[in-house]
Design an enzyme around this catalytic site. Structure first.
Site, PDB file in Angstrom:
ATOM      1  N   ARG A  70       0.608  -1.125  -0.386  1.00  0.00           N
ATOM      2  CA  ARG A  70      -0.070  -0.151  -0.022  1.00  0.00           C
ATOM      3  C   ARG A  70       0.686   1.597   0.086  1.00  0.00           C
ATOM      4  O   ARG A  70      -0.178   2.177  -0.364  1.00  0.00           O
ATOM      5  CB  ARG A  70      -1.176  -0.089   1.204  1.00  0.00           C
ATOM      6  CG  ARG A  70      -2.086  -1.241   0.872  1.00  0.00           C
ATOM      7  CD  ARG A  70      -3.129  -0.472   2.313  1.00  0.00           C
ATOM      8  NE  ARG A  70      -2.993  -0.158   3.128  1.00  0.00           N
ATOM      9  CZ  ARG A  70      -3.913   0.132   4.163  1.00  0.00           C
ATOM     10  NH1 ARG A  70      -5.476   0.298   3.348  1.00  0.00           N
ATOM     11  NH2 ARG A  70      -3.533   0.649   5.409  1.00  0.00           N
ATOM     12  N   ASP A  71       2.376   0.859  -0.163  1.00  0.00           N
ATOM     13  CA  ASP A  71       2.977   2.841   0.183  1.00  0.00           C
ATOM     14  C   ASP A  71       4.015   1.934  -0.750  1.00  0.00           C
ATOM     15  O   ASP A  71       5.362   2.923  -0.394  1.00  0.00           O
ATOM     16  CB  ASP A  71       2.632   3.537   2.094  1.00  0.00           C
ATOM     17  CG  ASP A  71       3.363   4.422   1.518  1.00  0.00           C
ATOM     18  OD1 ASP A  71       3.863   5.151   0.236  1.00  0.00           O
ATOM     19  OD2 ASP A  71       4.716   4.642   2.910  1.00  0.00           O
ATOM     20  N   LEU A  72       4.206   1.960  -1.958  1.00  0.00           N
ATOM     21  CA  LEU A  72       4.727   1.822  -2.487  1.00  0.00           C
ATOM     22  C   LEU A  72       5.815   2.518  -3.916  1.00  0.00           C
ATOM     23  O   LEU A  72       4.934   3.411  -4.275  1.00  0.00           O
ATOM     24  CB  LEU A  72       5.164   0.105  -3.638  1.00  0.00           C
ATOM     25  CG  LEU A  72       6.235  -0.099  -4.511  1.00  0.00           C
ATOM     26  CD1 LEU A  72       7.307  -1.066  -3.260  1.00  0.00           C
ATOM     27  CD2 LEU A  72       5.772  -1.275  -5.646  1.00  0.00           C
ATOM     28  N   ASN A  76      10.562   4.058  -0.458  1.00  0.00           N
ATOM     29  CA  ASN A  76      10.285   3.112  -0.551  1.00  0.00           C
ATOM     30  C   ASN A  76      11.308   2.106  -0.669  1.00  0.00           C
ATOM     31  O   ASN A  76      10.687   0.527  -0.448  1.00  0.00           O
ATOM     32  CB  ASN A  76       9.190   2.786   0.364  1.00  0.00           C
ATOM     33  CG  ASN A  76       8.127   3.702   1.314  1.00  0.00           C
ATOM     34  OD1 ASN A  76       9.114   4.012   2.304  1.00  0.00           O
ATOM     35  ND2 ASN A  76       7.544   3.858   1.636  1.00  0.00           N
ATOM     36  N   THR A 107       0.936   7.277  -0.928  1.00  0.00           N
ATOM     37  CA  THR A 107       1.126   8.011  -0.859  1.00  0.00           C
ATOM     38  C   THR A 107       0.823   8.726  -2.075  1.00  0.00           C
ATOM     39  O   THR A 107       0.417   7.850  -3.258  1.00  0.00           O
ATOM     40  CB  THR A 107       2.921   8.258  -1.138  1.00  0.00           C
ATOM     41  OG1 THR A 107       3.324   8.183   0.096  1.00  0.00           O
ATOM     42  CG2 THR A 107       3.435   9.268  -0.780  1.00  0.00           C
TER      43      THR A 107
END
Length: 272
Positions: A70-72, A76, A107
């Site tokens: 959910r935040d690639l 990260n 993001t």
């Protein structure tokens, strides 16, 4: 859950003092993929192919464990000294998801359209984020408008990215699959993605084993001795190892742990 994957960062242990929480993790000397994009993008085709293949290995591993990241994003995705990737920061990750209603997380700009408009979503959302990252590596800029939050949401949801005129046809098709707006079509098209013509020449056995050699070299970034850094020296000397205070011990109850990998590296006396 990700401890057996070479494509994810590992926490060896955690502990706490009265005023601080400590994470003991892999030292990834290459830093963030973001820095590499800023310094070198657009990347060569071989470089894009290699990095995308490793990211795909990491995502496939996570999804096989039922983990949706959910935040690639480039910040990260970390690199070791040789240039191999490690997916980091699982603070927004969830498990056991299958097109169920979840909160908006991630993001802005890297979230898939279905996430931003609050539709039920699943693993296909990570592939859209992957597409944004891959586009940045290939083109050197963000694929959508990024003037402000409303324009980003509008552009990600409805605009098609533009591609350089002379972009490799297989790379373009690969990016279009990942950046497909419809999550169900995207999920169908990413099945068997390792067989896409863009990955021609990739030895997936070597890739999964981590023995494939990156087709680029990293700039040397030697570990700096903290004694050479006055600021770090002052900070470290100010830390007093103490037990958690009564006010915080319940807040962070269960935070401290030592992984099996760390136990294997320590002597019995140190473990006790």
């Amino acid at each position: 859950m990700v401890g057996s994957s070479r494509f994810c960062t590992h926490a060896y242990g955690t502990c706490q003092s009265k005023n601080h929480l400590y994470f003991f993790m892999d030292y990834l000397q290459g830093g963030e993929l973001r820095n590499l994009i800023v310094d070198r993008a657009p990347f060569t085709l071989r470089m894009i192919r290699f990095l995308c293949a490793e990211i795909l290995c990491g995502l496939r591993f996570l999804h096989s464990k039922g983990i949706l990241h959910r935040d690639l994003k480039p910040e990260n995705i970390l690199l070791d000294a040789a240039g191999h990737i490690c997916i980091a920061d699982f603070g927004l990750a969830v498990t056991n998801t299958s097109h169920k209603k979840m909160d908006v997380a991630g993001t802005i700009g890297y979230m898939a359209p279905e996430v931003m408009i609050q539709e039920p979503y699943s693993f296909a959302a990570d592939y859209f984020s992957f597409g944004v990252v891959a586009y940045e590596m290939a083109v050197g800029k963000f694929p959508f408008k990024d003037d402000n939050v409303p324009s980003i949401v509008q552009s990600v949801s409805f605009d098609e990215p533009t591609f350089p005129r002379f972009m490799n046809a297989d790379l373009k098709d690969f990016l279009q699959i990942l950046l497909c707006k419809d999550q169900y079509t995207r999920q169908r098209m990413v099945q068997g993605l390792e067989h896409h013509p863009f990955f021609t020449g990739i030895n997936w056995t070597d890739m999964e084993a981590g023995t494939a050699k990156p087709p680029f070299t990293m700039e040397p970034n030697p570990l700096t001795d903290v004694e050479d850094n006055a600021e770090k020296e002052v900070f470290l000397s100010s830390i007093e190892p103490q037990l958690p205070s009564p006010e915080t011990k319940d807040i962070f109850h269960g935070f401290s742990f030592m992984s099996d990998r760390w136990r294997e590296m320590k002597t019995p006396a140190e473990v006790t």
